[in-house]
Design a protein around this motif. Structure first.
Motif, mmCIF file in Angstrom:
data_model
loop_
_atom_site.group_PDB
_atom_site.id
_atom_site.type_symbol
_atom_site.label_atom_id
_atom_site.label_comp_id
_atom_site.label_asym_id
_atom_site.label_seq_id
_atom_site.Cartn_x
_atom_site.Cartn_y
_atom_site.Cartn_z
ATOM 1 N N VAL A 1 18.474 -27.274 -2.209
ATOM 2 C CA VAL A 1 19.565 -26.366 -2.564
ATOM 3 C C VAL A 1 19.522 -26.051 -4.053
ATOM 4 O O VAL A 1 19.727 -24.895 -4.464
ATOM 5 C CB VAL A 1 20.927 -26.967 -2.155
ATOM 6 N N GLN A 2 19.258 -27.061 -4.892
ATOM 7 C CA GLN A 2 19.147 -26.804 -6.327
ATOM 8 C C GLN A 2 18.110 -25.724 -6.596
ATOM 9 O O GLN A 2 18.353 -24.777 -7.363
ATOM 10 C CB GLN A 2 18.767 -28.079 -7.072
ATOM 11 N N ILE A 3 16.939 -25.864 -5.989
ATOM 12 C CA ILE A 3 15.855 -24.908 -6.237
ATOM 13 C C ILE A 3 16.222 -23.528 -5.732
ATOM 14 O O ILE A 3 16.044 -22.516 -6.421
ATOM 15 C CB ILE A 3 14.548 -25.416 -5.607
ATOM 16 N N SER A 4 16.760 -23.451 -4.514
ATOM 17 C CA SER A 4 17.048 -22.145 -3.922
ATOM 18 C C SER A 4 18.188 -21.436 -4.643
ATOM 19 O O SER A 4 18.117 -20.225 -4.896
ATOM 20 C CB SER A 4 17.365 -22.298 -2.435
ATOM 21 N N VAL A 5 19.247 -22.175 -5.002
ATOM 22 C CA VAL A 5 20.377 -21.546 -5.689
ATOM 23 C C VAL A 5 19.962 -21.068 -7.080
ATOM 24 O O VAL A 5 20.291 -19.947 -7.496
ATOM 25 C CB VAL A 5 21.567 -22.533 -5.763
ATOM 26 N N ALA A 6 19.233 -21.913 -7.815
ATOM 27 C CA ALA A 6 18.770 -21.511 -9.145
ATOM 28 C C ALA A 6 17.794 -20.342 -9.049
ATOM 29 O O ALA A 6 17.850 -19.405 -9.860
ATOM 30 C CB ALA A 6 18.117 -22.689 -9.858
ATOM 31 N N LEU A 7 16.912 -20.363 -8.070
ATOM 32 C CA LEU A 7 15.919 -19.298 -7.909
ATOM 33 C C LEU A 7 16.592 -17.948 -7.667
ATOM 34 O O LEU A 7 16.212 -16.935 -8.269
ATOM 35 C CB LEU A 7 14.981 -19.643 -6.753
ATOM 36 N N ALA A 8 17.603 -17.939 -6.817
ATOM 37 C CA ALA A 8 18.288 -16.676 -6.522
ATOM 38 C C ALA A 8 18.937 -16.103 -7.778
ATOM 39 O O ALA A 8 18.852 -14.890 -8.054
ATOM 40 C CB ALA A 8 19.335 -16.900 -5.432
ATOM 41 N N GLN A 9 19.582 -16.958 -8.569
ATOM 42 C CA GLN A 9 20.252 -16.468 -9.773
ATOM 43 C C GLN A 9 19.258 -16.068 -10.862
ATOM 44 O O GLN A 9 19.470 -15.083 -11.583
ATOM 45 C CB GLN A 9 21.216 -17.533 -10.296
ATOM 46 N N LEU A 10 18.181 -16.834 -10.988
ATOM 47 C CA LEU A 10 17.166 -16.475 -11.973
ATOM 48 C C LEU A 10 16.491 -15.153 -11.607
ATOM 49 O O LEU A 10 16.189 -14.334 -12.488
ATOM 50 C CB LEU A 10 16.131 -17.592 -12.089
ATOM 51 N N ASP A 11 16.252 -14.927 -10.328
ATOM 52 C CA ASP A 11 15.654 -13.664 -9.901
ATOM 53 C C ASP A 11 16.547 -12.492 -10.293
ATOM 54 O O ASP A 11 16.067 -11.466 -10.793
ATOM 55 C CB ASP A 11 15.426 -13.680 -8.389
ATOM 56 N N ALA A 12 17.852 -12.664 -10.102
ATOM 57 C CA ALA A 12 18.779 -11.604 -10.490
ATOM 58 C C ALA A 12 18.786 -11.399 -12.006
ATOM 59 O O ALA A 12 18.818 -10.262 -12.503
ATOM 60 C CB ALA A 12 20.181 -11.930 -9.985
ATOM 61 N N GLU A 13 18.748 -12.498 -12.760
ATOM 62 C CA GLU A 13 18.722 -12.404 -14.221
ATOM 63 C C GLU A 13 17.466 -11.693 -14.698
ATOM 64 O O GLU A 13 17.511 -10.828 -15.584
ATOM 65 C CB GLU A 13 18.777 -13.804 -14.826
ATOM 66 N N PHE A 14 16.315 -12.054 -14.129
ATOM 67 C CA PHE A 14 15.058 -11.468 -14.574
ATOM 68 C C PHE A 14 14.947 -10.007 -14.163
ATOM 69 O O PHE A 14 14.280 -9.204 -14.829
ATOM 70 C CB PHE A 14 13.872 -12.264 -14.032
ATOM 71 N N ALA A 15 15.588 -9.637 -13.048
ATOM 72 C CA ALA A 15 15.593 -8.239 -12.641
ATOM 73 C C ALA A 15 16.462 -7.402 -13.571
ATOM 74 O O ALA A 15 16.106 -6.277 -13.938
ATOM 75 C CB ALA A 15 16.098 -8.122 -11.203
ATOM 76 N N ALA A 16 17.604 -7.956 -13.977
ATOM 77 C CA ALA A 16 18.531 -7.218 -14.827
ATOM 78 C C ALA A 16 18.043 -7.143 -16.272
ATOM 79 O O ALA A 16 18.229 -6.110 -16.936
ATOM 80 C CB ALA A 16 19.910 -7.866 -14.764
ATOM 81 N N ARG A 17 17.447 -8.231 -16.751
ATOM 82 C CA ARG A 17 16.989 -8.303 -18.146
ATOM 83 C C ARG A 17 15.597 -8.921 -18.171
ATOM 84 O O ARG A 17 15.432 -10.103 -18.472
ATOM 85 C CB ARG A 17 17.954 -9.134 -18.980
ATOM 86 N N PRO A 18 14.562 -8.171 -17.845
ATOM 87 C CA PRO A 18 13.213 -8.747 -17.753
ATOM 88 C C PRO A 18 12.736 -9.304 -19.096
ATOM 89 O O PRO A 18 12.715 -8.576 -20.089
ATOM 90 C CB PRO A 18 12.347 -7.560 -17.311
ATOM 91 N N PRO A 19 12.358 -10.571 -19.154
ATOM 92 C CA PRO A 19 11.816 -11.122 -20.396
ATOM 93 C C PRO A 19 10.327 -10.792 -20.535
ATOM 94 O O PRO A 19 9.659 -10.437 -19.559
ATOM 95 C CB PRO A 19 12.018 -12.634 -20.205
ATOM 96 N N HIS A 20 9.840 -10.895 -21.762
ATOM 97 C CA HIS A 20 8.401 -10.721 -21.983
ATOM 98 C C HIS A 20 7.618 -11.865 -21.359
ATOM 99 O O HIS A 20 6.472 -11.691 -20.929
ATOM 100 C CB HIS A 20 8.101 -10.655 -23.481
ATOM 101 N N ALA A 21 8.209 -13.063 -21.352
ATOM 102 C CA ALA A 21 7.556 -14.243 -20.781
ATOM 103 C C ALA A 21 8.649 -15.249 -20.431
ATOM 104 O O ALA A 21 9.740 -15.229 -21.006
ATOM 105 C CB ALA A 21 6.563 -14.861 -21.762
#
Length: 360
Positions: A51-71
């Motif tokens: 659950v830790q991995i899946s919940v964090a992954l979903a939120q990080l995916d949304a963050e990276f889609a909204a504000r894509p980092p260089h790395a």
């Protein structure tokens, strides 16, 4: 990661997954280390690994889609680090792994699976040591993706260690004499979730407390497990402290006659502080600390007490020997090397290149 975040300055964006969600274990560290206010994910702490991995992954995916980092830069082998690696890979964002190549070769350790997966996904693998590089090569990771940078923990310890006067005042406040006490931490599930293993660890520490004061900054998880197992009597001989800040921990560790811990980070920190360490685990991903003479690896049981008493018996001579021994984890320039790798990675990516590092 604090030295790297500071070195990157305004170019760094910090995301806190919340895997360590207790303010005494997390929030105070951010403030003490002078880190910027992080983006904080929700609902990760206190969950099962999946659950830790899946919940964090979903939120990080949304963050990276909204504000894509260089790395994306991840450190270590936590569920948080694996979530970051998977999210970067899913969005085709270059991934840099700090502490790449650590291996315990113990498949019973969840972190071992995390390490292997992160390394296979990473574009730039920052190995702390040549042994780490060799581990990666043995797994057929191309040499051009690997750079031996040293470990940022060397800088972190030197930056966060209070000065001599502050350390002296802290020891006086605790009624401690330098080089005349033991500092211990126990928090890993292999030592806390099994009542027999926890009883064994606490029994050895309690016996050691008959010889020398034993300070234990008690992790909330460990306290709860000890109380549930009816082991309060074994806590009584110990000097229990609440979770403490990083600087205070380093100050206490710097003047301890011996450290006893199941922590991965303490295995590195002990080598920077020049202190002996008994590692209470079945296996370790940091054998360099043992090879350099700083640490002994022992499973929970009577061997913990024997190893501790042997180290204590070495006294001043043992401490002087370790003080002369350099840390195997680097020269306090890891952050500089990693910033250079990141700069090249972003430039190569922008130019459409392969984004591969030169070995450092």
């Amino acid at each position: 990661m604090a030295p790297l975040v500071r070195a990157l300055g305004a170019a760094a964006r910090l995301i806190h997954t919340g895997q360590h969600y207790d303010d005494s274990l997390s929030g105070r560290f951010l403030a003490e280390l002078g880190l910027p206010e992080p983006t904080l994910l929700a609902g990760v702490g206190g969950q099962t690994r999946a659950v830790q991995i899946s919940v964090a992954l979903a939120q990080l995916d949304a963050e990276f889609a909204a504000r894509p980092p260089h790395a994306v830069v991840v450190q270590g082998d936590t569920n948080a680090a694996l979530s970051g690696a998977l999210a970067a890979n899913a969005r085709d964002i270059p991934l840099v792994h700090i502490e790449a190549g650590l291996r315990s070769h113990d498949r019973a350790m969840p972190e071992e699976h995390n390490r292997v997966l992160i390394d296979q996904l990473s574009d730039v693998l920052c190995a702390a040591t040549e042994d780490n590089r060799a581990n990666l090569a043995a797994e057929s990771i191309p040499a051009e993706r690997i750079a031996v940078t040293g470990n940022t923990v060397v800088e972190a310890v030197r930056d966060a260690l209070p000065g001599p006067d502050e350390r002296a005042a802290l020891l006086a406040a605790h009624g401690l004499t330098p080089d005349a006490y033991v500092l211990a931490t126990v928090h890993r599930p292999e030592n806390t979730d099994d009542p027999a293993a926890l009883r064994s660890c606490l029994t050895e520490l309690a016996a050691l407390a008959e010889q020398v004061p034993v300070l234990v900054p008690l992790h909330p998880r460990t306290r709860a497990r000890a109380e549930a197992a009816g082991l309060e009597g074994l806590l009584a001989p110990l000097t229990l402290l609440p979770p403490i800040g990083y600087g205070e921990f380093l100050a206490l560790a710097r003047h301890a006659a011996l450290l006893v811990s199941d922590s991965g980070g303490v295995q590195e920190e002990a080598t920077v502080l020049g202190r002996p360490l008994v590692v209470v685990r079945r296996s370790t991903e940091r054998p360099e600390a043992m090879a350099a003479g700083f640490a002994d690896l022992v499973a929970p049981g009577p061997e913990v007490g024997r190893a501790a008493r042997h180290r204590l018996a070495e006294g001043d001579a043992g401490l002087r020997r370790l003080a002369r021994t350099p840390s195997p984890f680097g020269d306090a320039r890891a952050s500089q090397r990693i910033v250079a790798l990141l700069t090249d990675l972003v430039a190569d990516r922008a130019a459409g290149g392969a984004a591969l590092p030169a070995a450092a």
